[in-house]
Design a protein around this motif. Structure first.
Motif, mmCIF file in Angstrom:
data_model
loop_
_atom_site.group_PDB
_atom_site.id
_atom_site.type_symbol
_atom_site.label_atom_id
_atom_site.label_comp_id
_atom_site.label_asym_id
_atom_site.label_seq_id
_atom_site.Cartn_x
_atom_site.Cartn_y
_atom_site.Cartn_z
ATOM 1 N N ILE A 1 -2.894 -0.100 -9.034
ATOM 2 C CA ILE A 1 -2.228 0.880 -9.897
ATOM 3 C C ILE A 1 -1.197 1.617 -9.053
ATOM 4 O O ILE A 1 -1.463 1.966 -7.897
ATOM 5 C CB ILE A 1 -3.255 1.863 -10.521
ATOM 6 C CG1 ILE A 1 -2.539 2.878 -11.424
ATOM 7 C CG2 ILE A 1 -4.087 2.559 -9.465
ATOM 8 C CD1 ILE A 1 -3.505 3.746 -12.232
ATOM 9 N N SER A 2 -0.024 1.822 -9.614
ATOM 10 C CA SER A 2 1.036 2.471 -8.844
ATOM 11 C C SER A 2 0.662 3.921 -8.530
ATOM 12 O O SER A 2 -0.018 4.587 -9.320
ATOM 13 C CB SER A 2 2.360 2.432 -9.619
ATOM 14 O OG SER A 2 2.315 3.321 -10.718
ATOM 15 N N LYS A 3 1.102 4.381 -7.385
ATOM 16 C CA LYS A 3 0.826 5.764 -6.992
ATOM 17 C C LYS A 3 1.537 6.735 -7.934
ATOM 18 O O LYS A 3 1.039 7.847 -8.155
ATOM 19 C CB LYS A 3 1.253 5.987 -5.544
ATOM 20 C CG LYS A 3 0.384 5.220 -4.552
ATOM 21 C CD LYS A 3 0.732 5.514 -3.108
ATOM 22 C CE LYS A 3 -0.205 4.760 -2.173
ATOM 23 N NZ LYS A 3 0.044 5.028 -0.744
ATOM 24 N N LYS A 4 2.654 6.304 -8.483
ATOM 25 C CA LYS A 4 3.360 7.149 -9.464
ATOM 26 C C LYS A 4 2.469 7.365 -10.689
ATOM 27 O O LYS A 4 2.384 8.483 -11.224
ATOM 28 C CB LYS A 4 4.670 6.475 -9.882
ATOM 29 C CG LYS A 4 5.426 7.189 -10.993
ATOM 30 C CD LYS A 4 5.849 8.590 -10.563
ATOM 31 C CE LYS A 4 6.784 9.234 -11.578
ATOM 32 N NZ LYS A 4 6.116 9.479 -12.880
ATOM 33 N N LYS A 5 1.800 6.295 -11.134
ATOM 34 C CA LYS A 5 0.932 6.425 -12.300
ATOM 35 C C LYS A 5 -0.275 7.299 -11.976
ATOM 36 O O LYS A 5 -0.736 8.075 -12.817
ATOM 37 C CB LYS A 5 0.467 5.044 -12.759
ATOM 38 C CG LYS A 5 -0.253 5.070 -14.096
ATOM 39 C CD LYS A 5 -0.313 3.685 -14.721
ATOM 40 C CE LYS A 5 -0.868 3.770 -16.145
ATOM 41 N NZ LYS A 5 -0.843 2.447 -16.816
ATOM 42 N N THR B 1 0.814 -1.214 0.000
ATOM 43 C CA THR B 1 0.000 0.000 0.000
ATOM 44 C C THR B 1 0.850 1.267 0.000
ATOM 45 O O THR B 1 0.317 2.363 -0.175
ATOM 46 C CB THR B 1 -0.935 0.016 1.225
ATOM 47 O OG1 THR B 1 -0.156 -0.150 2.420
ATOM 48 C CG2 THR B 1 -1.962 -1.103 1.141
ATOM 49 N N LYS B 2 2.150 1.119 0.201
ATOM 50 C CA LYS B 2 3.033 2.285 0.149
ATOM 51 C C LYS B 2 3.168 2.807 -1.276
ATOM 52 O O LYS B 2 3.264 4.018 -1.508
ATOM 53 C CB LYS B 2 4.412 1.932 0.692
ATOM 54 C CG LYS B 2 5.404 3.087 0.657
ATOM 55 C CD LYS B 2 6.779 2.663 1.170
ATOM 56 C CE LYS B 2 7.779 3.818 1.075
ATOM 57 N NZ LYS B 2 9.139 3.414 1.546
ATOM 58 N N ASP B 3 3.152 1.892 -2.242
ATOM 59 C CA ASP B 3 3.401 2.271 -3.634
ATOM 60 C C ASP B 3 2.203 2.068 -4.550
ATOM 61 O O ASP B 3 2.255 2.456 -5.713
ATOM 62 C CB ASP B 3 4.580 1.458 -4.190
ATOM 63 C CG ASP B 3 5.865 1.699 -3.418
ATOM 64 O OD1 ASP B 3 6.166 2.874 -3.132
ATOM 65 O OD2 ASP B 3 6.566 0.721 -3.095
ATOM 66 N N PHE B 4 1.120 1.461 -4.038
ATOM 67 C CA PHE B 4 -0.012 1.150 -4.909
ATOM 68 C C PHE B 4 -1.343 1.524 -4.254
ATOM 69 O O PHE B 4 -1.493 1.485 -3.043
ATOM 70 C CB PHE B 4 -0.049 -0.349 -5.244
ATOM 71 C CG PHE B 4 1.037 -0.795 -6.192
ATOM 72 C CD1 PHE B 4 0.816 -0.848 -7.562
ATOM 73 C CD2 PHE B 4 2.288 -1.156 -5.701
ATOM 74 C CE1 PHE B 4 1.812 -1.260 -8.426
ATOM 75 C CE2 PHE B 4 3.294 -1.567 -6.559
ATOM 76 C CZ PHE B 4 3.055 -1.608 -7.923
ATOM 77 N N TYR B 5 -2.316 1.870 -5.125
ATOM 78 C CA TYR B 5 -3.712 1.977 -4.739
ATOM 79 C C TYR B 5 -4.435 0.753 -5.306
ATOM 80 O O TYR B 5 -4.032 0.180 -6.320
ATOM 81 C CB TYR B 5 -4.357 3.237 -5.316
ATOM 82 C CG TYR B 5 -3.843 4.532 -4.747
ATOM 83 C CD1 TYR B 5 -4.056 4.863 -3.411
ATOM 84 C CD2 TYR B 5 -3.175 5.454 -5.553
ATOM 85 C CE1 TYR B 5 -3.595 6.065 -2.887
ATOM 86 C CE2 TYR B 5 -2.707 6.654 -5.036
ATOM 87 C CZ TYR B 5 -2.921 6.947 -3.701
ATOM 88 O OH TYR B 5 -2.457 8.136 -3.189
#
Length: 225
Positions: A180-184, A68-72
């Motif tokens: 989906i990645s938080k970066k995206k 959950t640090k890097d993805f929703y």
């Protein structure tokens, strides 16, 4: 001490008995609560049963030890007489939900930043209806950029029989979990801003200096949704 407790208990029993007697003798009528009967029966389902991600994907992901640090995490659901079609549509709806959430968040943030502006646009629509229209258009554009880009993490389906209530004998309900990645998502937020401001350059000048930190604000938005 025991005497006091026994007296208190006796008083309580008397009060309850009196209340029941009064109700029976013309007191407030006791309403009968009707429990709604099931409208269907589940005749088949995916192995493993229902899981918590069906109701709250990000809460489930956190408890399950997902990244959950890097993805929703998002879900989609659909129904069809064909199981494969139901699950394909559920995946498409999960992707669509990403676009809707980002669009709603960005347009709400812009509206809040421009809250000192009221009235109608040139088409005669209220600011609220215009915002809804922009959100829908923006969501469609964002969804197009994600088609084929999000993989299915989990899937659950049920075959339901509604024939006892006069409905179809076999309908498949399918739920899909995707991430989906938080970066995206950060990129989608920037793209959503760009789409909105391209259509209204004056709005950009008015709110641009109030729109910093949207990525962190989206994190809070997702926690509330």
């Amino acid at each position: 001490m025991k005497t006091v407790m026994n007296q208190s208990l006796a008083a309580l029993l008397f009060t309850v008995t009196a209340s029941v007697a009064l109700s029976a003798c013309g007191g407030a009528p006791i309403k009968e609560v009707k429990v709604e009967e099931p409208q269907f029966t589940v005749t088949d389902a995916a192995p493993g049963g229902r899981e918590a991600w069906l109701d709250n994907p990000n809460f489930w992901a956190d408890k399950d030890g997902q990244n959950t640090k890097d993805f929703y995490y998002f879900t989609g659901d659909a129904q069809s007489a064909d199981k494969r079609m139901a699950c394909e549509n559920a995946q498409a709806n999960a992707i669509d939900d990403v676009g809707k959430q980002v669009s709603t968040f960005v347009n709400t943030s812009i509206a809040r930043a421009a809250s000192d502006s009221t009235g109608s646009d040139t088409n005669g629509m209220t600011a609220s209806s215009a915002s809804q229209t922009e959100t829908s258009k923006m969501s469609s554009q964002l969804t197009e950029t994600m088609v084929g880009g999000l993989e299915k993490k989990k899937q659950y389906w049920e075959q339901r029989n509604f024939s006892e209530k006069g409905g179809a004998k076999s309908i498949y309900y399918c739920w899909v979990l995707t991430d989906i990645s938080k970066k995206k998502v950060d990129d989608l937020i920037l793209r959503a801003e760009s789409i909105r401001f391209k259509e209204d350059p004056q709005l950009k000048e008015k709110v641009e200096n109030k729109m910093s930190g949207l990525q962190k604000e989206f994190e809070k938005y997702m926690q509330a949704h």
